[in-house]
Design a protein around this motif. Structure first.
Motif, PDB file in Angstrom:
ATOM      1  N   TYR A  39       0.833  -1.204   0.000  1.00 56.21           N
ATOM      2  CA  TYR A  39       0.000   0.000   0.000  1.00 56.21           C
ATOM      3  C   TYR A  39       0.868   1.255   0.000  1.00 56.21           C
ATOM      4  O   TYR A  39       0.614   2.197  -0.746  1.00 56.21           O
ATOM      5  N   LYS A  40       1.919   1.248   0.831  1.00 56.45           N
ATOM      6  CA  LYS A  40       2.806   2.411   0.894  1.00 56.45           C
ATOM      7  C   LYS A  40       3.495   2.620  -0.434  1.00 56.45           C
ATOM      8  O   LYS A  40       3.645   3.758  -0.898  1.00 56.45           O
ATOM      9  N   SER A  41       3.911   1.541  -1.061  1.00 52.87           N
ATOM     10  CA  SER A  41       4.566   1.650  -2.360  1.00 52.87           C
ATOM     11  C   SER A  41       3.616   2.206  -3.396  1.00 52.87           C
ATOM     12  O   SER A  41       3.961   3.066  -4.193  1.00 52.87           O
ATOM     13  N   PHE A  42       2.376   1.708  -3.392  1.00 52.26           N
ATOM     14  CA  PHE A  42       1.389   2.188  -4.358  1.00 52.26           C
ATOM     15  C   PHE A  42       1.084   3.656  -4.124  1.00 52.26           C
ATOM     16  O   PHE A  42       0.996   4.450  -5.062  1.00 52.26           O
ATOM     17  N   ALA A  43       0.917   4.032  -2.848  1.00 49.96           N
ATOM     18  CA  ALA A  43       0.635   5.436  -2.539  1.00 49.96           C
ATOM     19  C   ALA A  43       1.786   6.323  -2.977  1.00 49.96           C
ATOM     20  O   ALA A  43       1.594   7.438  -3.457  1.00 49.96           O
ATOM     21  N   GLY A  44       3.019   5.821  -2.799  1.00 51.31           N
ATOM     22  CA  GLY A  44       4.177   6.609  -3.195  1.00 51.31           C
ATOM     23  C   GLY A  44       4.317   6.747  -4.693  1.00 51.31           C
ATOM     24  O   GLY A  44       5.032   7.612  -5.180  1.00 51.31           O
ATOM     25  N   SER A  45       3.657   5.864  -5.472  1.00 52.33           N
ATOM     26  CA  SER A  45       3.747   5.935  -6.918  1.00 52.33           C
ATOM     27  C   SER A  45       2.771   6.931  -7.517  1.00 52.33           C
ATOM     28  O   SER A  45       2.774   7.156  -8.717  1.00 52.33           O
ATOM     29  N   ILE A  46       1.920   7.538  -6.693  1.00 57.44           N
ATOM     30  CA  ILE A  46       0.951   8.501  -7.183  1.00 57.44           C
ATOM     31  C   ILE A  46       1.633   9.837  -7.416  1.00 57.44           C
ATOM     32  O   ILE A  46       2.338  10.349  -6.554  1.00 57.44           O
ATOM     33  N   THR A  47       1.422  10.399  -8.590  1.00 58.94           N
ATOM     34  CA  THR A  47       1.995  11.691  -8.882  1.00 58.94           C
ATOM     35  C   THR A  47       1.333  12.779  -8.061  1.00 58.94           C
ATOM     36  O   THR A  47       0.113  12.817  -7.938  1.00 58.94           O
ATOM     37  N   ILE A  48       2.128  13.685  -7.497  1.00 61.25           N
ATOM     38  CA  ILE A  48       1.609  14.833  -6.760  1.00 61.25           C
ATOM     39  C   ILE A  48       1.726  16.054  -7.660  1.00 61.25           C
ATOM     40  O   ILE A  48       2.816  16.388  -8.121  1.00 61.25           O
ATOM     41  N   PHE A  49       0.598  16.683  -7.943  1.00 62.34           N
ATOM     42  CA  PHE A  49       0.579  17.854  -8.802  1.00 62.34           C
ATOM     43  C   PHE A  49       0.673  19.113  -7.953  1.00 62.34           C
ATOM     44  O   PHE A  49      -0.059  19.285  -6.977  1.00 62.34           O
ATOM     45  N   HIS A  50       1.568  20.022  -8.337  1.00 59.97           N
ATOM     46  CA  HIS A  50       1.794  21.243  -7.564  1.00 59.97           C
ATOM     47  C   HIS A  50       1.374  22.503  -8.314  1.00 59.97           C
ATOM     48  O   HIS A  50       1.521  23.598  -7.789  1.00 59.97           O
ATOM     49  N   ASP A  51       0.889  22.355  -9.536  1.00 66.44           N
ATOM     50  CA  ASP A  51       0.530  23.507 -10.347  1.00 66.44           C
ATOM     51  C   ASP A  51      -0.978  23.636 -10.515  1.00 66.44           C
ATOM     52  O   ASP A  51      -1.705  22.637 -10.486  1.00 66.44           O
ATOM     53  N   ASN A  52      -1.420  24.874 -10.735  1.00 68.93           N
ATOM     54  CA  ASN A  52      -2.793  25.165 -11.127  1.00 68.93           C
ATOM     55  C   ASN A  52      -3.833  24.630 -10.141  1.00 68.93           C
ATOM     56  O   ASN A  52      -4.609  23.734 -10.469  1.00 68.93           O
ATOM     57  N   PRO A  53      -3.907  25.181  -8.943  1.00 64.12           N
ATOM     58  CA  PRO A  53      -4.882  24.679  -7.960  1.00 64.12           C
ATOM     59  C   PRO A  53      -6.329  24.788  -8.420  1.00 64.12           C
ATOM     60  O   PRO A  53      -7.150  23.936  -8.090  1.00 64.12           O
ATOM     61  N   ASP A  54      -6.630  25.826  -9.206  1.00 62.15           N
ATOM     62  CA  ASP A  54      -8.017  25.988  -9.654  1.00 62.15           C
ATOM     63  C   ASP A  54      -8.439  24.895 -10.626  1.00 62.15           C
ATOM     64  O   ASP A  54      -9.632  24.600 -10.757  1.00 62.15           O
ATOM     65  N   PHE A  55      -7.473  24.286 -11.313  1.00 65.01           N
ATOM     66  CA  PHE A  55      -7.804  23.176 -12.203  1.00 65.01           C
ATOM     67  C   PHE A  55      -8.284  21.960 -11.418  1.00 65.01           C
ATOM     68  O   PHE A  55      -9.141  21.203 -11.848  1.00 65.01           O
ATOM     69  N   TRP A  56      -7.725  21.778 -10.198  1.00 65.70           N
ATOM     70  CA  TRP A  56      -8.031  20.598  -9.391  1.00 65.70           C
ATOM     71  C   TRP A  56      -9.108  20.844  -8.340  1.00 65.70           C
ATOM     72  O   TRP A  56      -9.697  19.903  -7.814  1.00 65.70           O
ATOM     73  N   ARG A  57      -9.366  22.096  -8.017  1.00 64.66           N
ATOM     74  CA  ARG A  57     -10.205  22.468  -6.885  1.00 64.66           C
ATOM     75  C   ARG A  57     -11.548  21.729  -6.856  1.00 64.66           C
ATOM     76  O   ARG A  57     -11.870  21.004  -5.904  1.00 64.66           O
ATOM     77  N   ASP A  58     -12.359  21.915  -7.873  1.00 65.64           N
ATOM     78  CA  ASP A  58     -13.699  21.316  -7.851  1.00 65.64           C
ATOM     79  C   ASP A  58     -13.672  19.808  -8.062  1.00 65.64           C
ATOM     80  O   ASP A  58     -14.554  19.089  -7.578  1.00 65.64           O
ATOM     81  N   LYS A  59     -12.656  19.317  -8.790  1.00 68.14           N
ATOM     82  CA  LYS A  59     -12.555  17.877  -9.003  1.00 68.14           C
ATOM     83  C   LYS A  59     -12.290  17.164  -7.670  1.00 68.14           C
ATOM     84  O   LYS A  59     -12.921  16.166  -7.346  1.00 68.14           O
ATOM     85  N   ILE A  60     -11.348  17.701  -6.904  1.00 66.54           N
ATOM     86  CA  ILE A  60     -11.045  17.117  -5.599  1.00 66.54           C
ATOM     87  C   ILE A  60     -12.216  17.290  -4.652  1.00 66.54           C
ATOM     88  O   ILE A  60     -12.602  16.367  -3.923  1.00 66.54           O
ATOM     89  N   GLY A  61     -12.819  18.483  -4.657  1.00 68.50           N
ATOM     90  CA  GLY A  61     -13.964  18.737  -3.783  1.00 68.50           C
ATOM     91  C   GLY A  61     -15.125  17.810  -4.059  1.00 68.50           C
ATOM     92  O   GLY A  61     -15.781  17.312  -3.126  1.00 68.50           O
ATOM     93  N   TYR A  62     -15.374  17.535  -5.335  1.00 72.69           N
ATOM     94  CA  TYR A  62     -16.477  16.631  -5.680  1.00 72.69           C
ATOM     95  C   TYR A  62     -16.186  15.218  -5.186  1.00 72.69           C
ATOM     96  O   TYR A  62     -17.072  14.545  -4.634  1.00 72.69           O
ATOM     97  N   CYS A  63     -14.962  14.761  -5.367  1.00 71.25           N
ATOM     98  CA  CYS A  63     -14.620  13.396  -4.963  1.00 71.25           C
ATOM     99  C   CYS A  63     -14.581  13.246  -3.447  1.00 71.25           C
ATOM    100  O   CYS A  63     -14.877  12.176  -2.911  1.00 71.25           O
ATOM    101  N   GLU A  64     -14.196  14.286  -2.741  1.00 67.53           N
ATOM    102  CA  GLU A  64     -14.093  14.202  -1.286  1.00 67.53           C
ATOM    103  C   GLU A  64     -15.449  14.314  -0.592  1.00 67.53           C
ATOM    104  O   GLU A  64     -15.697  13.648   0.416  1.00 67.53           O
TER     105      GLU A  64
END
Length: 288
Positions: A39-64
């Motif tokens: 699980y830790k290995s899989f979680a570590g393989s996820i890309t972390i995006f640091h740019d354009n918060p407004d692009f992700w804002r509603d997508k993350i909010g909807y999923c959460e």
């Protein structure tokens, strides 16, 4: 006397039962440890995006939370972005946290401020648990050519959204922008062509020696210079991982996923090849 014999006879049986119990506990611990490592290995393989918060804002909010500011989660996380108490306090500061002790008690503009602050420090990492929800279905109305042009023409402060269909490849998932640079004696080298192993497409460097192209997340790609290198020029190094420092190309790359030395990718070719980010694929040439 009979009671004493019975106790003696039962002693080996008790030891066997105890040994079985100990063995069972050890096996269970081994299994749990293995699951945690995977699980830790899989979680570590996820890309972390640091740019354009407004692009992700509603997508993350909807999923959460389904986009609800008043959402109270089963584990004590609340609000549109499902903050716990400690993370919420760090995101809004002590004054606002005193006024709104939990995220769901705060108005929408305060929760959006918290998201902006958290994203600025940690990118999308706090929401990795819902990664496979918010990474899907994200498209923007832009062609690959417009995206690639804007990467090099827009001011540095402007963050560009990813293209909808890189190279004409229709994808319902986030399209990762791959980029890098080719130089000769530390100067830009334009018009170099590179095979990408992605739908037989070719990337070409611009006047600044830079190239960029889009690849759907989780798709493999490579980078192999195929033309435009001056006669006599020699490739002295690349930005490959240390295991492949002597190699002249980038192979077994995976867009949007970090497989480098991840247990999850151990049996695949990307285990030592895949770089931990999809930027900075650089080739450094020298000539006499």
């Amino acid at each position: 006397m009979a009671t004493k014999k019975k106790r003696i006879a039962n002693t080996p049986l008790k030891k066997v039962q105890q040994n079985k119990l100990i063995a069972g506990v050890l096996v269970l611990l081994f299994v749990i440890t293995g699951i945690l490592i995977i699980y830790k290995s899989f979680a570590g393989s996820i890309t972390i995006f640091h740019d354009n918060p407004d692009f992700w804002r509603d997508k993350i909010g909807y999923c959460e939370s389904g986009g609800r500011y008043d959402r109270i989660g089963p584990s004590g996380h609340t609000g549109k972005y499902q903050y716990d108490v400690g993370t919420w306090r760090g995101a809004v500061g002590p004054d606002l946290a005193a006024q709104y002790p939990q995220a769901y008690l705060a108005p929408g503009d305060v929760q959006e401020l918290a998201f902006t602050n958290t994203f600025a420090r940690r990118g999308t990492q706090p929401w990795n648990a819902s990664y496979h929800c918010w990474i899907k279905g994200t498209t923007v109305p832009a062609s690959a050519e417009e995206q690639i042009s804007s990467v090099f023409q827009a001011p540095a402060a402007v963050v560009v959204s990813p293209p909808a269909k890189p190279f004409g490849v229709t994808s319902g998932e986030y399209n990762v922008i791959i980029n890098g640079r080719v130089t000769l004696n530390d100067a830009p080298l334009p018009n170099v062509t590179l095979a990408t192993c992605s739908a037989d497409r070719i990337a070409t460097t611009d006047a600044d020696g830079r190239f960029a192209f889009g690849v759907p997340v989780n798709n493999t790609f490579c980078l192999r210079p195929t033309g435009g290198i001056p006669a006599g020029a020699r490739l002295t190094r690349t930005s490959n991982n240390v295991e492949h420092a002597a190699d002249l190309t980038f192979e077994n790359q995976i867009a949007g996923i970090n497989c480098y030395r991840q247990f999850w990718c151990f049996l695949g070719g990307s285990y030592t090849w895949d770089r931990n980010r999809d930027t900075g694929y650089n080739f450094f040439y020298t000539s006499p």
